[in-house]
Design an enzyme around this catalytic site. Structure first.
Site, PDB file in Angstrom:
ATOM      1  N   ASP A   1     -52.152  13.352   9.957  1.00  0.00           N
ATOM      2  CA  ASP A   1     -51.203  14.456  10.068  1.00  0.00           C
ATOM      3  C   ASP A   1     -51.747  15.376  11.179  1.00  0.00           C
ATOM      4  O   ASP A   1     -50.887  15.666  12.115  1.00  0.00           O
ATOM      5  CB  ASP A   1     -51.171  15.210   8.819  1.00  0.00           C
ATOM      6  CG  ASP A   1     -50.667  14.369   7.534  1.00  0.00           C
ATOM      7  OD1 ASP A   1     -50.349  13.307   7.842  1.00  0.00           O
ATOM      8  OD2 ASP A   1     -50.796  14.800   6.546  1.00  0.00           O
TER       9      ASP A   1
ATOM     10  N   CYS B   1     -25.942   9.645 -11.314  1.00  0.00           N
ATOM     11  CA  CYS B   1     -26.208   9.939 -12.763  1.00  0.00           C
ATOM     12  C   CYS B   1     -25.948  11.308 -13.121  1.00  0.00           C
ATOM     13  O   CYS B   1     -24.814  11.563 -13.247  1.00  0.00           O
ATOM     14  CB  CYS B   1     -27.909   9.828 -12.882  1.00  0.00           C
ATOM     15  SG  CYS B   1     -28.450   9.755 -14.610  1.00  0.00           S
ATOM     16  N   TYR B   2     -26.839  12.330 -13.389  1.00  0.00           N
ATOM     17  CA  TYR B   2     -26.497  13.851 -13.544  1.00  0.00           C
ATOM     18  C   TYR B   2     -25.266  14.287 -12.489  1.00  0.00           C
ATOM     19  O   TYR B   2     -24.296  15.068 -13.017  1.00  0.00           O
ATOM     20  CB  TYR B   2     -27.536  14.897 -13.660  1.00  0.00           C
ATOM     21  CG  TYR B   2     -26.902  16.120 -13.996  1.00  0.00           C
ATOM     22  CD1 TYR B   2     -26.623  16.446 -15.257  1.00  0.00           C
ATOM     23  CD2 TYR B   2     -27.011  16.994 -13.084  1.00  0.00           C
ATOM     24  CE1 TYR B   2     -26.338  17.616 -15.808  1.00  0.00           C
ATOM     25  CE2 TYR B   2     -26.517  18.547 -13.424  1.00  0.00           C
ATOM     26  CZ  TYR B   2     -26.186  18.642 -14.908  1.00  0.00           C
ATOM     27  OH  TYR B   2     -25.789  19.997 -15.149  1.00  0.00           O
TER      28      TYR B   2
ATOM     29  N   HIS C   1     -29.423   4.086 -10.750  1.00  0.00           N
ATOM     30  CA  HIS C   1     -30.224   4.775  -9.768  1.00  0.00           C
ATOM     31  C   HIS C   1     -30.187   3.843  -8.386  1.00  0.00           C
ATOM     32  O   HIS C   1     -31.321   2.841  -8.433  1.00  0.00           O
ATOM     33  CB  HIS C   1     -31.457   5.168 -10.208  1.00  0.00           C
ATOM     34  CG  HIS C   1     -31.458   6.304 -11.086  1.00  0.00           C
ATOM     35  ND1 HIS C   1     -31.513   7.708 -10.737  1.00  0.00           N
ATOM     36  CD2 HIS C   1     -31.149   6.276 -12.637  1.00  0.00           C
ATOM     37  CE1 HIS C   1     -31.357   8.580 -11.505  1.00  0.00           C
ATOM     38  NE2 HIS C   1     -31.200   7.705 -12.746  1.00  0.00           N
TER      39      HIS C   1
ATOM     40  N   GLU D   1     -31.812   4.372  -5.692  1.00  0.00           N
ATOM     41  CA  GLU D   1     -33.064   4.447  -4.980  1.00  0.00           C
ATOM     42  C   GLU D   1     -34.246   4.036  -5.667  1.00  0.00           C
ATOM     43  O   GLU D   1     -35.209   4.021  -4.658  1.00  0.00           O
ATOM     44  CB  GLU D   1     -33.181   6.202  -4.874  1.00  0.00           C
ATOM     45  CG  GLU D   1     -33.548   6.851  -6.170  1.00  0.00           C
ATOM     46  CD  GLU D   1     -32.294   7.164  -7.217  1.00  0.00           C
ATOM     47  OE1 GLU D   1     -31.372   6.750  -6.666  1.00  0.00           O
ATOM     48  OE2 GLU D   1     -32.845   7.832  -8.157  1.00  0.00           O
TER      49      GLU D   1
ATOM     50  N   LYS E   1     -44.701  11.434   4.744  1.00  0.00           N
ATOM     51  CA  LYS E   1     -45.890  10.921   5.296  1.00  0.00           C
ATOM     52  C   LYS E   1     -45.715   9.526   6.125  1.00  0.00           C
ATOM     53  O   LYS E   1     -46.326   9.319   7.046  1.00  0.00           O
ATOM     54  CB  LYS E   1     -46.751  10.536   4.072  1.00  0.00           C
ATOM     55  CG  LYS E   1     -48.087  10.109   4.276  1.00  0.00           C
ATOM     56  CD  LYS E   1     -49.051  11.202   4.653  1.00  0.00           C
ATOM     57  CE  LYS E   1     -50.521  10.682   4.980  1.00  0.00           C
ATOM     58  NZ  LYS E   1     -51.572  11.974   5.279  1.00  0.00           N
TER      59      LYS E   1
ATOM     60  N   GLY F   1     -30.714  14.460 -12.973  1.00  0.00           N
ATOM     61  CA  GLY F   1     -31.521  15.621 -13.394  1.00  0.00           C
ATOM     62  C   GLY F   1     -31.498  15.371 -15.034  1.00  0.00           C
ATOM     63  O   GLY F   1     -30.625  14.785 -15.583  1.00  0.00           O
TER      64      GLY F   1
END
Ligand code: XMP
Length: 522
Positions: A230, A84-85, A172, A174, A376, A57
Site C-alpha cells: 500500500d 434480498c432485503y 445472492h 455476489e 486491496k 440486510g
C-alpha cells in the site's frame, strides 16, 4: 462530487455481503461506491450513477426501525437491482406483499425456471444453482412486474420490470456459491445500466496522478514507507505526479523479517525515483521494549516510538505541507457508519499500529491518500501496472509492530535473531512448494514462545524453545482458517528449524481458525 467514471452505487442495508457486491462490480471494471442506505439523495444524485444496487440486510421490512428506501430512488428513473432485503423493499414500496418467514432459508437452492428473455438473465439457463440467505419472502409482486425465476418453493426468486429497468432477486449473486452470479451482475451493469467497463488500473493511474497534482500544486509531501504494497504504491503514484516534491521516510524498527530491510530498500531504490530516507532505529526500539512482556504494551511502545522517530526525522528534513498515507477503501467504508445500526464499530481486539493518525501538530495541511478509492486487490493491480515486482505486490500482510507480536515474552536482540531464522525457513519452504501466494496461503510465519521443552541432539539432552508455525488461508484477514499444508512440507519445516536454528528444540503447528483465534499470537 461526480467521478470521471461510469459509477454504480451500492446502497448498504447491512448485509455481511455488501462489500463483496462492491468488489464484484469493480471486478467487472465498473467503478462503484458502497454507501450507507441513509445517504441523502442529493449526495447520491451528485455522483451521477448509471444504476443502483440495493444490498441485502438483516432487517425485516416490517421492523419498526427497518431501513427504508428514499423516494428519490424510484423517482430518479435509474436502473435498480434489489438483492434480498433490497428486493423486499422494492416489493414493499411498490405494492407487492412480503411475508414474515417462520425460519430463515439459508444455503444452496436451484432456480428451476428462468426467464431468459429478460436482459437480467441473458445467457443464464435453468436449472441454475444459487445461494439463498434470507428471512422474509415475497408473496406477490408489484403490478406490472413479472416473475423472472422460481425455485421449487419460491415462485418469486427473481422479479423485474424490463421497461423500467428495475429488478429484484432473492438470492445472492455476489457469492461464489452462485456460479452464474457474475454473469447476472454483468447483465445488469452492461446490458441494463449501459456501463462499458472503464474502471481500469491504467485509467486509475492517470486520474490519480492528475488529482495529486491538483491537490498538492508545488508544495512538499512526506510519505512514510513500511515496505508493504500500500505505502509503496501510494508513494509511486505521488512520485509520478510530483517527482522530487515528495520525500519518503522508512523507519527500520529492527523487528522486520530476516534481510527484509535491505530488500525493501533495494526495492525502493529500483522502483521509487524519489528520495527515500532510511532511519535505523533498531537500538532505540529494543531498548524501549526491554523487559516488556504484555502484548498491548509492546504495541503501544512501538506505536509511540514510531511516531516520535517519524516526527524527529520530518523535523530534520525541513517543512512539509502534506502527509501521504496508503488509506484503502475498506478503511473509508469502515469509518462511514454502514448497516442498519448505522455507526457500529468492531470491538477493539488489538491495537493496530500504522502510520495513520500522525498528529496534526506536525503542521501538515492535510493528507494525500491516493488509494482511498481502492480495495486491496485493486492496489495490487495498480502495483502491477506500475511495474512493481510480483514478489512485492503479493507480499503477505505484515503487522506494523513486526516480529514484536510474534515473540511471546521478552524481546531481546538474540530472540529477534532466533525468530528471524526460523521464520525465514517457514517462508522459504512454503514458497518452494509454490504456495506463497495470497490465494493459496494468505500468511505463513513462525512464532517464538518462551516455553522450553526437552529434546535429544546427537547423544546429548537439549533443552530449548518451542517455535509455533502459523499458516492461514483468508481473503481479508477478518476471518481465517488454518492452512492444510502438506505433511511433507511441515516435516521439512520442522526438521530444518530444529537443525538449523540454535536454541529451538520443538515445533508445533497452529490449527486454530479465526474466530475464535486470531491470526497473530499476540
Ligand atoms: P489478527 O491477529 O488480529 O490479525 O487476526 C489480522 C491481520 O492484521 C494483522 N495485524 C496487524 N497489522 N498492526 C498491523 O498493521 C498490528 O498491530 C497488527 N496485528 C495484527 C495480521 O498480520 C493479520 O494480517
Amino acid at each position: 462530487m461526480s467521478t470521471p467514471h461510469e459509477t454504480i452505487i451500492v446502497l448498504d442495508f447491512g448485509s455481511q455481503y455488501s462489500q463483496l457486491i462492491a468488489r464484484r462490480v469493480r471486478e467487472a471494471q465498473v467503478y462503484c461506491e458502497l454507501l450507507p442506505w441513509h445517504t441523502p439523495p442529493d449526495v447520491l444524485a451528485a455522483k451521477r450513477p448509471l444504476g443502483i444496487i440495493l444490498s441485502g440486510g438483516p432487517a425485516s421490512v416490517y421492523d419498526q426501525d427497518a431501513p427504508t428506501l428514499d423516494p428519490w430512488l424510484l423517482e430518479s428513473g435509474l436502473p435498480v437491482l434489489g438483492i434480498c432485503y433490497g428486493m423486499q423493499l422494492l416489493a414493499h414500496d411498490l405494492g407487492g406483499a412480503v411475508a414474515a418467514a417462520s425460519h430463515r432459508e439459508y444455503g444452496p437452492a436451484n432456480l428451476t425456471t428462468v426467464d431468459e428473455g429478460s436482459p437480467l438473465f441473458a445467457g443464464i439457463h435453468a436449472p441454475v444453482q444459487v445461494w439463498m440467505s434470507h428471512g422474509d419472502r415475497l408473496e406477490s409482486i408489484p403490478a406490472g412486474w413479472r416473475s423472472l425465476a422460481a425455485t421449487s418453493n419460491a415462485p418469486f426468486a427473481a422479479m423485474g420490470s424490463d421497461s423500467e429497468k428495475r429488478y429484484g432477486i432473492q438470492f445472492h449473486p455476489e457469492v461464489h456459491h452462485t456460479p452464474r452470479g457474475r454473469q447476472l451482475l454483468e447483465n445488469f451493469l452492461f446490458g441494463i445500466c449501459g456501463c462499458s467497463g472503464d474502471w481500469t488500473a491504467a485509467n486509475f493511474i492517470d486520474e490519480a496522478v492528475e488529482q495529486i497534482r491538483a491537490q498538492v500544486g508545488d508544495q512538499r509531501v512526506l510519505c512514510g514507507l513500511s515496505g508493504g504494497v500500500d505505502s509503496t504504491v501510494a508513494a509511486m503514484l505521488i512520485g509520478r505526479a510530483i517527482g522530487d516534491q515528495l520525500t519518503c521516510v522508512y523507519v527500520d524498527h529492527g523487528l522486520m523479517r530476516l534481510d527484509e530491510s535491505e530488500e525493501v530498500l533495494q526495492n525502493f531504490d529500483r522502483h521509487l525515483p524519489v528520495e527515500v530516507v532510511a532511519v535505523d532505529a533498531a537500538d532505540r526500539f529494543l531498548s524501549k521494549l526491554e523487559g516488556v512482556e504484555d502484548p498491548e504494551q509492546k504495541r503501544r511502545i512501538i506505536g509511540h516510538e514510531f511516531v516520535e522517530t517519524f516526527r524527529e526525522t520530518a523535523a530534520r528534513l525541513g517543512s512539509f505541507d502534506w502527509l501521504a498515507q496508503g488509506t484503502l477503501y475498506t478503511d473509508v467504508i469502515e469509518s462511514a457508519g454502514h448497516g442498519t445500526a448505522g455507526h457500529g464499530t468492531a470491538a477493539n481486539i488489538k491495537t493496530h499500529h500504522n502510520v495513520g493518525g500522525l498528529p496534526e501538530e506536525l503542521g501538515f495541511r492535510g493528507l494525500v491518500e491516493p488509494l482511498r478509492a481502492l480495495f486491496k486487490d485493486e492496489v495490487r493491480h495498480v502495483g502491477i501496472a506500475l511495474a512493481l515486482p510480483e514478489r512485492l505486490v503479493h507480499r503477505q500482510p505484515f503487522p506494523g509492530p513486526g516480529l514484536a507480536v510474534r515473540i511471546l515474552g521478552p524481546i531481546t536482540a538474540e530472540r529477534v535473531a532466533t525468530l528471524q531464522r526460523a521464520d525465514a525457513i517457514v517462508r522459504e519452504e512454503v514458497d518452494a512448494e509454490g504456495l506463497g501466494h495470497p490465494d493459496a496461503v494468505w500468511q505463513y510465519f513462525a512464532v517464538l514462545t518462551p516455553l522450553r521443552t526437552v529434546g535429544v541432539m546427537g547423544d546429548g539432552r537439549s533443552y530449548g524453545n518451542v517455535v509455533g508455525v502459523r499458516a492461514v488461508s483468508s481473503t481479508d484477514g477478518m476471518t481465517a482458517d488454518w492452512a492444510r499444508l502438506p505433511h511433507d512440507l511441515l516435516a521439512r519445516i520442522s526438521s530444518r528449524i530444529v537443525n538449523e536454528v540454535p536454541g529451538v528444540t520443538r515445533i508445533v503447528y497452529d490449527i486454530t481458525s479465526k474466530p475464535p483465534g486470531t491470526i497473530e499470537w499476540e
